[in-house]
Design a protein around this motif. Structure first.
Motif, PDB file in Angstrom:
ATOM      1  N   LEU A  11       0.853  -1.189   0.000  1.00  0.00           N
ATOM      2  CA  LEU A  11       0.000   0.000   0.000  1.00  0.00           C
ATOM      3  C   LEU A  11       0.890   1.242   0.000  1.00  0.00           C
ATOM      4  CD1 LEU A  11      -2.746   1.454   0.382  1.00  0.00           C
ATOM      5  CD2 LEU A  11      -2.424   1.146   2.855  1.00  0.00           C
ATOM      6  N   VAL A  12       0.592   2.166  -0.901  1.00  0.00           N
ATOM      7  CA  VAL A  12       1.384   3.389  -0.997  1.00  0.00           C
ATOM      8  C   VAL A  12       0.453   4.546  -1.306  1.00  0.00           C
ATOM      9  CG1 VAL A  12       1.869   3.041  -3.456  1.00  0.00           C
ATOM     10  CG2 VAL A  12       3.451   4.402  -2.065  1.00  0.00           C
ATOM     11  N   GLN A  13       0.818   5.723  -0.857  1.00  0.00           N
ATOM     12  CA  GLN A  13       0.008   6.908  -1.125  1.00  0.00           C
ATOM     13  C   GLN A  13       0.258   7.409  -2.554  1.00  0.00           C
ATOM     14  OE1 GLN A  13       0.883   9.815   1.902  1.00  0.00           O
ATOM     15  NE2 GLN A  13      -0.505   8.864   3.366  1.00  0.00           N
ATOM     16  N   PRO A  41      -9.329  -4.983 -10.772  1.00  0.00           N
ATOM     17  CA  PRO A  41     -10.646  -5.628 -10.640  1.00  0.00           C
ATOM     18  C   PRO A  41     -11.564  -5.259 -11.792  1.00  0.00           C
ATOM     19  CG  PRO A  41      -9.946  -4.749  -8.537  1.00  0.00           C
ATOM     20  CD  PRO A  41      -8.953  -4.258  -9.550  1.00  0.00           C
ATOM     21  N   GLY A  42     -12.156  -6.280 -12.406  1.00  0.00           N
ATOM     22  CA  GLY A  42     -13.088  -6.059 -13.496  1.00  0.00           C
ATOM     23  C   GLY A  42     -12.465  -5.707 -14.823  1.00  0.00           C
ATOM     24  N   LYS A  43     -11.150  -5.759 -14.897  1.00  0.00           N
ATOM     25  CA  LYS A  43     -10.460  -5.406 -16.142  1.00  0.00           C
ATOM     26  C   LYS A  43      -9.598  -6.564 -16.621  1.00  0.00           C
ATOM     27  CE  LYS A  43     -10.279  -0.398 -15.427  1.00  0.00           C
ATOM     28  NZ  LYS A  43      -9.420   0.805 -15.471  1.00  0.00           N
ATOM     29  N   GLN A  44      -9.235  -6.513 -17.906  1.00  0.00           N
ATOM     30  CA  GLN A  44      -8.364  -7.533 -18.459  1.00  0.00           C
ATOM     31  C   GLN A  44      -6.923  -7.290 -18.045  1.00  0.00           C
ATOM     32  OE1 GLN A  44      -9.031  -7.613 -22.737  1.00  0.00           O
ATOM     33  NE2 GLN A  44     -10.636  -9.144 -22.504  1.00  0.00           N
ATOM     34  N   THR A  90      -3.446   0.879  -9.223  1.00  0.00           N
ATOM     35  CA  THR A  90      -3.835  -0.200  -8.321  1.00  0.00           C
ATOM     36  C   THR A  90      -4.226  -1.440  -9.100  1.00  0.00           C
ATOM     37  OG1 THR A  90      -4.576   1.316  -6.591  1.00  0.00           O
ATOM     38  CG2 THR A  90      -5.516  -0.907  -6.576  1.00  0.00           C
ATOM     39  N   ALA A  91      -3.574  -2.551  -8.785  1.00  0.00           N
ATOM     40  CA  ALA A  91      -3.817  -3.810  -9.505  1.00  0.00           C
ATOM     41  C   ALA A  91      -2.964  -4.899  -8.883  1.00  0.00           C
ATOM     42  CB  ALA A  91      -3.453  -3.650 -10.981  1.00  0.00           C
ATOM     43  N   VAL A 114      -0.591  -4.301  -5.608  1.00  0.00           N
ATOM     44  CA  VAL A 114      -0.172  -2.907  -5.447  1.00  0.00           C
ATOM     45  C   VAL A 114      -1.434  -2.071  -5.276  1.00  0.00           C
ATOM     46  CG1 VAL A 114       0.878  -0.911  -6.569  1.00  0.00           C
ATOM     47  CG2 VAL A 114       1.957  -3.163  -6.758  1.00  0.00           C
ATOM     48  N   THR A 115      -1.500  -1.349  -4.172  1.00  0.00           N
ATOM     49  CA  THR A 115      -2.652  -0.492  -3.893  1.00  0.00           C
ATOM     50  C   THR A 115      -2.166   0.928  -3.667  1.00  0.00           C
ATOM     51  OG1 THR A 115      -3.840  -2.326  -2.846  1.00  0.00           O
ATOM     52  CG2 THR A 115      -4.641  -0.104  -2.399  1.00  0.00           C
TER      53      THR A 115
END
Length: 118
Positions: A11-13, A41-44, A90-91, A114-115
């Protein structure tokens, strides 16, 4: 069989940096290219960056100027330095190894999250 082990996610800002690592179980020079993909999420799943056996690099437009891919052949490791991170980065990030023989399927790591969030 080849194992790819990713590390370095977290997690990073927004505006922060992370460095992802991908350790391969065999000589990465034996592969046509190494790369990093990501899937939100929800993507290829999409290609983020790749590096050829001779060092040529390729980046998706959204990360150009912010991300850098590098390889350490001596330690069989590929890195992805990510700077100026944005929430849309984020992914789950996956390491990829493309064999020289194209009829052999690519190898994949297990992924690292990675968020980017404040």
């Amino acid at each position: 069989q080849v194992q790819l082990v990713e590390s370095g996610g977290g997690l990073v800002q927004p505006g922060g940096s992370l460095r992802l690592s991908c350790a391969a179980s065999r000589n990465i020079f034996s592969f046509r290219a190494m790369g990093w993909y990501r899937q939100a999420p929800g993507k290829q799943r999409e290609l983020v960056a790749s590096i050829g056996s001779r060092g040529s690099t390729n980046y998706t437009d959204s990360v150009k100027g912010r991300f850098t891919i590098a390889r350490d052949n001596a330690n069989n490791t590929v890195y992805l330095q990510m700077n100026s991170l944005k929430p849309e980065d984020t992914a789950v990030y996956y390491c990829n190894a493309a064999p020289r023989l194209k009829f052999i399927p690519d190898y994949w790591g297990q992924g690292t999250q990675v968020t980017v969030s404040s």
